[in-house]
Design a protein around this motif. Structure first.
Motif, PDB file in Angstrom:
ATOM      1  N   HIS A  12      29.198  40.494 -22.874  1.00 33.19           N
ATOM      2  CA  HIS A  12      29.126  39.415 -24.001  1.00 33.19           C
ATOM      3  C   HIS A  12      28.796  40.199 -25.424  1.00 33.19           C
ATOM      4  CE1 HIS A  12      30.357  36.105 -21.613  1.00 33.19           C
ATOM      5  NE2 HIS A  12      29.566  36.411 -20.626  1.00 33.19           N
ATOM      6  N   ASP A  16      30.591  40.200 -28.720  1.00 35.16           N
ATOM      7  CA  ASP A  16      30.194  39.707 -30.077  1.00 35.16           C
ATOM      8  C   ASP A  16      30.028  41.086 -30.847  1.00 35.16           C
ATOM      9  OD1 ASP A  16      30.227  37.240 -29.270  1.00 35.16           O
ATOM     10  OD2 ASP A  16      28.557  37.518 -27.985  1.00 35.16           O
ATOM     11  N   GLN A  47      39.436  34.505 -27.172  1.00 35.35           N
ATOM     12  CA  GLN A  47      38.944  33.311 -27.485  1.00 35.35           C
ATOM     13  C   GLN A  47      38.201  33.098 -28.790  1.00 35.35           C
ATOM     14  OE1 GLN A  47      36.050  32.368 -24.659  1.00 35.35           O
ATOM     15  NE2 GLN A  47      37.303  31.930 -22.927  1.00 35.35           N
ATOM     16  N   ARG A  52      37.593  31.560 -34.407  1.00 39.09           N
ATOM     17  CA  ARG A  52      37.250  31.763 -35.905  1.00 39.09           C
ATOM     18  C   ARG A  52      38.469  31.326 -36.644  1.00 39.09           C
ATOM     19  NH1 ARG A  52      32.431  35.638 -35.293  1.00 39.09           N
ATOM     20  NH2 ARG A  52      32.773  36.329 -37.478  1.00 39.09           N
ATOM     21  N   SER A  58      37.923  24.856 -42.258  1.00 39.16           N
ATOM     22  CA  SER A  58      36.791  23.764 -42.450  1.00 39.16           C
ATOM     23  C   SER A  58      35.800  24.399 -43.353  1.00 39.16           C
ATOM     24  CB  SER A  58      36.327  23.143 -41.124  1.00 39.16           C
ATOM     25  OG  SER A  58      35.539  24.025 -40.503  1.00 39.16           O
TER      26      SER A  58
ATOM     27  N   ALA B  14      29.201  27.215 -43.888  1.00 35.08           N
ATOM     28  CA  ALA B  14      29.071  27.497 -42.375  1.00 35.08           C
ATOM     29  C   ALA B  14      28.395  26.360 -41.859  1.00 35.08           C
ATOM     30  CB  ALA B  14      28.071  28.749 -42.511  1.00 35.08           C
ATOM     31  N   ARG B  17      31.073  24.095 -41.299  1.00 34.92           N
ATOM     32  CA  ARG B  17      32.058  24.479 -40.149  1.00 34.92           C
ATOM     33  C   ARG B  17      31.482  23.981 -38.721  1.00 34.92           C
ATOM     34  NH1 ARG B  17      33.370  30.178 -41.125  1.00 34.92           N
ATOM     35  NH2 ARG B  17      31.315  30.392 -40.725  1.00 34.92           N
ATOM     36  N   ASN B  62      19.545  19.890 -34.636  1.00 42.17           N
ATOM     37  CA  ASN B  62      18.702  18.569 -34.163  1.00 42.17           C
ATOM     38  C   ASN B  62      19.137  17.339 -34.573  1.00 42.17           C
ATOM     39  OD1 ASN B  62      16.795  20.344 -32.640  1.00 42.17           O
ATOM     40  ND2 ASN B  62      15.723  20.544 -34.363  1.00 42.17           N
ATOM     41  N   VAL B 121      26.905  31.571 -31.543  1.00 39.55           N
ATOM     42  CA  VAL B 121      27.217  33.105 -31.662  1.00 39.55           C
ATOM     43  C   VAL B 121      28.484  33.758 -31.960  1.00 39.55           C
ATOM     44  CG1 VAL B 121      27.224  34.914 -29.663  1.00 39.55           C
ATOM     45  CG2 VAL B 121      25.626  33.182 -29.526  1.00 39.55           C
ATOM     46  N   ALA B 122      29.561  32.817 -31.430  1.00 38.68           N
ATOM     47  CA  ALA B 122      30.925  33.574 -31.559  1.00 38.68           C
ATOM     48  C   ALA B 122      31.560  33.331 -33.176  1.00 38.68           C
ATOM     49  CB  ALA B 122      31.954  33.109 -30.578  1.00 38.68           C
ATOM     50  N   VAL B 123      31.131  31.986 -33.586  1.00 40.04           N
ATOM     51  CA  VAL B 123      31.978  31.702 -34.708  1.00 40.04           C
ATOM     52  C   VAL B 123      30.843  32.124 -35.917  1.00 40.04           C
ATOM     53  CG1 VAL B 123      33.066  29.707 -36.070  1.00 40.04           C
ATOM     54  CG2 VAL B 123      33.276  30.053 -33.737  1.00 40.04           C
ATOM     55  N   ASP B 125      28.005  33.681 -35.862  1.00 44.46           N
ATOM     56  CA  ASP B 125      27.335  35.181 -35.845  1.00 44.46           C
ATOM     57  C   ASP B 125      25.839  34.973 -35.825  1.00 44.46           C
ATOM     58  OD1 ASP B 125      29.793  36.684 -35.815  1.00 44.46           O
ATOM     59  OD2 ASP B 125      30.003  36.506 -37.864  1.00 44.46           O
ATOM     60  N   TYR B 128      21.642  36.459 -30.905  1.00 46.52           N
ATOM     61  CA  TYR B 128      21.251  35.703 -29.700  1.00 46.52           C
ATOM     62  C   TYR B 128      19.851  35.215 -29.775  1.00 46.52           C
ATOM     63  CZ  TYR B 128      25.084  38.254 -27.524  1.00 46.52           C
ATOM     64  OH  TYR B 128      26.443  38.633 -27.252  1.00 46.52           O
ATOM     65  N   ASN B 136      16.170  25.959 -29.334  1.00 50.17           N
ATOM     66  CA  ASN B 136      15.083  25.874 -28.507  1.00 50.17           C
ATOM     67  C   ASN B 136      14.793  25.933 -27.205  1.00 50.17           C
ATOM     68  OD1 ASN B 136      12.283  25.510 -28.613  1.00 50.17           O
ATOM     69  ND2 ASN B 136      12.576  23.290 -28.541  1.00 50.17           N
ATOM     70  N   MET B 143      22.167  33.524 -22.938  1.00 54.38           N
ATOM     71  CA  MET B 143      23.283  34.246 -22.287  1.00 54.38           C
ATOM     72  C   MET B 143      23.890  33.784 -21.232  1.00 54.38           C
ATOM     73  SD  MET B 143      22.641  36.681 -24.196  1.00 54.38           S
ATOM     74  CE  MET B 143      24.274  37.784 -23.787  1.00 54.38           C
ATOM     75  N   LEU B 146      26.124  30.873 -22.626  1.00 56.91           N
ATOM     76  CA  LEU B 146      27.318  31.694 -23.160  1.00 56.91           C
ATOM     77  C   LEU B 146      28.365  32.199 -22.392  1.00 56.91           C
ATOM     78  CD1 LEU B 146      28.784  32.811 -25.943  1.00 56.91           C
ATOM     79  CD2 LEU B 146      27.063  34.912 -25.392  1.00 56.91           C
ATOM     80  N   SER B 147      27.822  32.807 -21.230  1.00 56.86           N
ATOM     81  CA  SER B 147      28.730  33.280 -20.065  1.00 56.86           C
ATOM     82  C   SER B 147      29.626  32.131 -19.720  1.00 56.86           C
ATOM     83  CB  SER B 147      28.003  33.801 -19.094  1.00 56.86           C
ATOM     84  OG  SER B 147      28.750  34.389 -18.082  1.00 56.86           O
ATOM     85  N   ARG B 150      32.158  30.730 -21.992  1.00 56.04           N
ATOM     86  CA  ARG B 150      33.515  31.393 -21.943  1.00 56.04           C
ATOM     87  C   ARG B 150      34.458  31.531 -20.698  1.00 56.04           C
ATOM     88  NH1 ARG B 150      30.552  36.164 -25.801  1.00 56.04           N
ATOM     89  NH2 ARG B 150      31.553  35.691 -27.501  1.00 56.04           N
ATOM     90  N   GLU B 151      33.444  31.430 -19.781  1.00 55.93           N
ATOM     91  CA  GLU B 151      34.521  31.153 -18.521  1.00 55.93           C
ATOM     92  C   GLU B 151      35.068  29.858 -18.581  1.00 55.93           C
ATOM     93  OE1 GLU B 151      34.999  33.441 -16.456  1.00 55.93           O
ATOM     94  OE2 GLU B 151      33.239  34.837 -16.501  1.00 55.93           O
TER      95      GLU B 151
END
Lengths: 257, 184
Positions: A12, A16, A47, A52, A58, B14, B17, B62, B121-123, B125, B128, B136, B143, B146-147, B150-151
């Motif tokens: 991962h 990233d 993905q 992104r 937006s 951001a 978004r 929140n 994380v992915a958008v 940035d 972790y 929180n 992790m 996230l895993s 993605r799956e």
């Protein structure tokens, strides 16, 4: 070659792009040898790119007026501020306090012991907790200075309770005036912005030792107690019973001094 | 307030978004961001822990979670205003543009906690560690979520690619649909 084994987390982090260059290379080499894993990782990377790309527009739209930060700041400044109310309330309190002081000897009208302490803590909470400008005089970052100050004024070592385990962080504190002399007030907040106040001062004569007692005034609840001549009151926007675990924690820490 | 303006203003796009992707309704999302900015202004001087971005995302997240909870408990329907046609119509993903739109529909099928991690994380940035702070939760949980996110998203994407007729969603996905998701 003694590579550390490649983990799921590495994969991962590879997607990233947050791995150290050396590790990045190791993962890349591993993927070269394992086409199945490489396929999965490539899919995750796709993905990421896709998300992104899909969300980029937006963030590029012009901001509507409601999200104009300068305007939000300006609107706040123009609003009849809570701070001004707090100042007015403080003034009233001090007038009331002085008046109370003058007649204290004659009438003995003001409450004593835990009852007085609980009232003082509630009043401090009502004045300072809603304050958006300067809820505390000394901020948590200067807590050493805060401890020194209030310990000097209370003529005894004061320890700031640590409420992290209950999700509350110290914002800071100040000295507050009570009819029974100076008291130290510490303020805390959690991630949702709810605030708590702990008020502590030496007990005058009554209630040198007193078990925990609950208090409430409208939506503001509290717990007060005294140990060895020092009184404590914990106050928040909550039912007294829900504050009890935190009060227990404060008492435990205070006894450990 | 000058330093606040300098530090916060560049982050507003951001925040928008993230809110938009999380609640999938433009008006609701902008309301959340506005609420977040107002809180940020009023709490600016109480802020600790240096990183402004993580702090702002925490406030926003929140607020979004509270809104999810409220709408779930009220059973209120939160309209999805942007992607209805793709979601319920039969327009197949013939073009790249549709595929990009489509990934948001797939994303929406993920449980909200997985969606949040993936977006942060992915958008956005976030590291972790910062994502863990915002949500929180421990980094280890970040992790694993996230895993799983993605799956799960991959299953959704591949499920669509193998030409399932029309809008039939694999049973598994339907069962896993989070109750709080858009009050559906």
């Amino acid at each position: 070659m003694n590579h550390r084994p490649i983990t799921e987390d590495d994969l991962h982090a590879y997607v990233d792009r947050v791995l150290e260059p050396e590790r990045q290379a190791e993962v890349a080499a591993y993927l070269g040898d394992h086409p199945d894993v490489a396929k999965r990782v490539a899919a995750f990377t796709d993905q990421r790119d896709l998300l992104r790309a899909a969300l980029a527009p937006s963030a590029e739209e012009p901001l509507p007026p409601e999200l104009n930060l300068s305007r939000i700041i300006e609107n706040r400044a123009r609003r009849p501020s809570v701070a001004r109310w707090a100042m007015a309330a403080m003034l009233l309190l001090s007038i009331g306090g002085l008046g109370g002081w003058a007649v204290r000897g004659a009438l003995q009208a003001s409450p004593e012991g835990l009852v007085a302490l609980a009232q003082e803590a509630t009043a401090s909470y009502n004045v300072y907790a809603p304050d958006r400008v300067r809820p505390v005089e000394v901020r948590a970052s200067d807590s050493a200075q805060l401890v020194q100050w209030v310990s000097d004024r209370l003529h005894r070592p004061v320890k700031v309770p640590d409420l992290a385990a209950s999700g509350y962080r110290l914002m800071g504190g100040r000295l507050v005036a009570t009819q029974h002399g100076p008291a130290a007030m510490f303020m805390y907040d959690d991630d949702h912005g709810s605030r708590l106040v702990v008020l502590t001062r030496p007990m005058s004569s009554a209630d040198q030792n007193a078990p925990m007692a609950s208090q409430s005034q409208g939506d503001v609840g509290g717990i007060a107690w005294a140990d060895d001549g020092v009184g404590y009151s914990l106050v928040g926007h909550a039912a007294p019973e829900s504050l009890r675990p935190i009060a227990n924690e404060v008492r435990k820490q205070a006894r450990a001094i | 307030m000058k330093d606040m303006l300098l530090q916060v203003e560049p982050l507003i796009p951001a925040l928008r978004r993230y809110a938009r992707a999380l609640v999938r309704n433009r008006a609701n999302a902008d309301d959340l961001v506005q609420d977040c900015l107002e809180r940020a202004v009023s709490r600016w001087y109480q802020r600790r822990d240096g990183d402004v971005r993580a702090w702002l995302f925490t406030i926003l997240h929140n607020l979004a979670i509270n809104q999810f909870r409220q709408s779930a408990s009220r059973g209120r329907h939160v309209p999805i205003d942007e992607t209805n046609e793709d979601n319920f119509g039969e327009a197949a993903a013939q073009e790249q543009k549709l595929m990009v739109q489509d990934v948001l529909n797939k994303l929406a099928r993920l449980p909200e906690d997985q969606r949040a991690v993936l977006l942060l994380v992915a958008v956005e940035d976030l590291s972790y560690a910062d994502a863990a702070k915002v949500l929180n939760i421990p980094v280890g949980t970040v992790m694993s979520r996230l895993s799983r996110a993605r799956e799960r998203l991959q299953q959704e994407i591949e499920g669509a690619a193998d030409d399932t007729p029309k809008n039939v969603v694999p049973i598994r996905s339907v069962k896993n649909e989070p109750p709080a998701d858009h009050g559906r």
